[in-house]
Motif scaffolding. Structure first.
Motif, PDB file in Angstrom:
ATOM      1  N   SER A 139       5.010  -5.865  -4.875  1.00  0.00           N
ATOM      2  CA  SER A 139       3.657  -6.415  -4.947  1.00  0.00           C
ATOM      3  C   SER A 139       3.081  -6.306  -6.352  1.00  0.00           C
ATOM      4  N   LEU A 140       3.478  -5.279  -7.078  1.00  0.00           N
ATOM      5  CA  LEU A 140       2.997  -5.153  -8.455  1.00  0.00           C
ATOM      6  C   LEU A 140       3.574  -6.266  -9.317  1.00  0.00           C
ATOM      7  N   THR A 143      -3.527  -7.345  -6.895  1.00  0.00           N
ATOM      8  CA  THR A 143      -2.398  -7.370  -5.967  1.00  0.00           C
ATOM      9  C   THR A 143      -2.829  -7.912  -4.607  1.00  0.00           C
ATOM     10  N   TYR A 188       5.409   3.555 -13.175  1.00  0.00           N
ATOM     11  CA  TYR A 188       5.856   3.572 -11.781  1.00  0.00           C
ATOM     12  C   TYR A 188       7.358   3.306 -11.702  1.00  0.00           C
ATOM     13  N   SER A 226      -3.705  -0.314  -3.347  1.00  0.00           N
ATOM     14  CA  SER A 226      -3.318  -1.398  -4.274  1.00  0.00           C
ATOM     15  C   SER A 226      -4.490  -2.310  -4.602  1.00  0.00           C
ATOM     16  N   GLY A 253       2.684   6.625  -4.127  1.00  0.00           N
ATOM     17  CA  GLY A 253       1.386   7.261  -3.948  1.00  0.00           C
ATOM     18  C   GLY A 253       1.370   8.175  -2.733  1.00  0.00           C
ATOM     19  N   ASN A 254       2.015   7.770  -1.653  1.00  0.00           N
ATOM     20  CA  ASN A 254       1.991   8.570  -0.424  1.00  0.00           C
ATOM     21  C   ASN A 254       2.834   9.828  -0.540  1.00  0.00           C
ATOM     22  N   ALA A 279       0.834  -1.207   0.000  1.00  0.00           N
ATOM     23  CA  ALA A 279       0.000   0.000   0.000  1.00  0.00           C
ATOM     24  C   ALA A 279       0.869   1.259   0.000  1.00  0.00           C
ATOM     25  N   GLY A 339       3.699   3.628  -0.866  1.00  0.00           N
ATOM     26  CA  GLY A 339       4.570   3.713  -2.031  1.00  0.00           C
ATOM     27  C   GLY A 339       4.688   5.144  -2.510  1.00  0.00           C
TER      28      GLY A 339
HETATM   29  N1  PHE Z   1      -0.117   1.460  -3.451  1.00  0.00           N
HETATM   30  C1  PHE Z   1       1.045   1.827  -4.180  1.00  0.00           C
HETATM   31  C2  PHE Z   1       1.414   3.290  -3.914  1.00  0.00           C
HETATM   32  O1  PHE Z   1       0.721   4.018  -3.315  1.00  0.00           O
HETATM   33  C3  PHE Z   1       0.902   1.624  -5.654  1.00  0.00           C
HETATM   34  C4  PHE Z   1       0.335   0.328  -6.073  1.00  0.00           C
HETATM   35  C5  PHE Z   1      -0.796   0.290  -6.854  1.00  0.00           C
HETATM   36  C6  PHE Z   1       0.915  -0.881  -5.680  1.00  0.00           C
HETATM   37  C7  PHE Z   1      -1.380  -0.907  -7.240  1.00  0.00           C
HETATM   38  C8  PHE Z   1       0.358  -2.086  -6.054  1.00  0.00           C
HETATM   39  C9  PHE Z   1      -0.776  -2.083  -6.837  1.00  0.00           C
HETATM   40  O2  PHE Z   1       2.434   3.750  -4.337  1.00  0.00           O
END
Ligand code: PHE
Length: 468
Positions: free
Chosen positions: A338-339, A249, A120, A244, A41-42, A37, A39
């Motif tokens: 995880s991806l 995932t 990514y 995610s 994104g935060n 979760a 990544g």
């Molecule tokens: N959750 C991860 C992030 O915030 C991105 C992500 C998306 C990972 C989908 C796995 C699947 O960076």
């Protein structure tokens, strides 16, 4: 043909594919799931999106999306995975009513995983490059024109862009080669505490700066007029991306969960911890930005251009800067693992490739797909079909289309096709936990609320109602 039909074939195929990996402890489950979760994104998306789209208003919509869409879906995906103990395609084939094509969700998920990783991995590439540059000390400059120039020099150089992306892919692939327990679990168990430590130190320090008040206003003061349907879609897309979900995932990680793990409790903890990381990241970034007279800018420029200029003005700036990019690299590593695990385990279990071969094939495909994104600021910069670079398309399509669409399909599957009894059995660990009432509520949400909400937000965000 035996009367149990394709399901038993799938189950045995999954079992035959060597002994499956699994997380070995509750702590391992938590570290890996949170690792997914948390990544970019935060750090790269959440703070700038929140700030740019109206602070608390955006945050509120994000929280609502998380509660009514994100959490139920996360629980649903993990439950599917743990019930089937197989990759997403095999899992859905095992659990779907005979002949129904729900397994296609797994195929779409694998496509989404590749699409997300394509862009990514390039952002992670910049982060890795910046760790190296920060450590060697040649990143610091208090002049944003200078830091902009360093960033441009990196992203506009096709050789560096590709090389760093390959470094990232090789690094993640290397960890995955060690397997689920010794690779994913071992890595995230060590990295996640370090991430929190660095973030708390950095956030704490940043909050002592004079710009802290301004930063908190920027992040939290509601500006309702900024909330448009497109912004609501962005907030919901962010909720999917952050947790995610919507692409398999969490199903994949669910298949590695221990039998004793309390699924709803784990999902809630992960959601809360992930939210804390996002907020902490905002508090580490913005006070510093405001204190030194910078304007918060959106997306990549904030992290890669503004931050180095800001940190250059602080005492101990080079150490702080290295720490910042290191923690970003750590966060991105857990998410990338995880991806990449999604296609790896699908290729391993469904195509019968060994794990190393499945990993190599995934890396190969990614090398090709990722190059399109890596080069989108150099060689392919002018290639902008529909006004977006390949990089921007991959980002836009995954968060705003594929993940929400996957979310609708998963909600409908659990709500209508799988059956509440089996779902409740997973949520309550076959009656050992008192989660039955909760299972009822989540089931109803998934049946009636979640899919409708996602659809409405998607249509509104894409301008269907306004004719835009
Ligand atoms: N959750 C991860 C992030 O915030 C991105 C992500 C998306 C990972 C989908 C796995 C699947 O960076």
């Amino acid at each position: 043909m035996s009367k149990s039909g394709p399901s038993s074939t799938d189950a045995s195929r999954a079992h035959a594919a060597t002994s499956r990996g699994a997380f070995s402890s509750s702590l391992g489950v938590l570290a890996a799931t949170l690792g997914s979760a948390v990544g970019l994104g935060n750090i790269w998306k959440f703070p700038s999106l929140t700030g740019a789209n109206g602070g608390a208003g955006f945050l509120l919509i994000y929280l609502l999306s998380t509660l009514f869409i994100g959490l139920p879906l996360m629980v649903a995906e993990i439950a599917i995975g743990r019930q089937a103990r197989a990759n997403p395609i095999s899992a859905l084939r095992q659990l779907q009513p005979r002949g129904a094509p729900w397994w296609l969700i797994g195929v779409a998920g694998m496509a989404a995983a590749f699409l997300i990783m394509a862009f990514y991995s390039e952002v992670v590439a910049w982060v890795f490059a910046y760790v190296a540059k920060a450590l060697s000390g040649n990143l610091l400059s208090s002049d944003p024109v200078q830091t902009q120039a360093s960033f441009d020099a990196l992203v506009r150089d096709p050789v560096q862009a590709l090389l760093w992306q390959w470094v990232v892919l090789a690094f993640i692939g290397g960890i995955l080669l060690l397997g689920v327990t010794r690779g994913i679990e071992a890595a995230t168990k060590r990295l996640m505490p370090l991430l929190f430590l660095l973030l708390v130190l950095l956030g704490g320090y940043s909050l002592t700066l004079p710009g802290a008040g301004q930063a908190l206003t920027f992040l939290f003061a509601p500006e309702w007029h900024k909330i448009t349907p497109a912004v609501v879609l962005t907030a919901m897309g962010l909720a999917f991306f952050k947790l995610s979900i919507g692409m398999g995932t969490m199903m994949t990680y669910g298949s590695y969960f221990t039998a004793e793990q309390n699924i709803p409790a784990t999902a809630t903890r992960v959601m809360l911890a992930d939210l804390s990381v996002s907020l902490l990241a905002g508090m580490a970034i913005f006070p510093a930005v405001f204190s030194f007279g910078f304007q918060p800018s959106a997306g990549p420029s904030l992290v890669f251009i503004t931050i180095p200029a800001v940190f250059a003005q602080m005492p101990g700036g080079s150490v702080l800067l290295a720490a910042f990019f290191l923690l970003t690299a750590i966060a991105a590593t857990g998410a990338m693992l995880s991806l990449m695990e999604v296609p790896v385990v699908i290729l391993h279990e469904r195509w019968g490739l060994s794990r190393p071969r499945a990993t190599l094939l995934t890396l190969l495909i990614l090398g090709l797909l990722g190059a399109g994104c890596a080069l989108s600021q150099s060689t392919l910069a002018t290639f902008q079909p529909g006004g977006r670079t390949l990089f921007d398309w991959a980002d836009y399509l995954s968060s705003n289309l594929l993940l929400p669409a996957g979310g609708i399909a998963i909600a409908l599957f659990v709500g209508w096709a799988w059956g509440e009894r089996a779902f409740a059995a997973q949520l309550s660990n076959h009656g050992q936990l008192g989660n039955q009432g909760l299972a009822r509520v989540v089931s109803l949400l998934l049946r009636w609320v979640t899919p409708v909400l996602i659809l409405l937000v998607m249509l509104a965000g894409l301008g269907v109602f306004s004719g835009a």
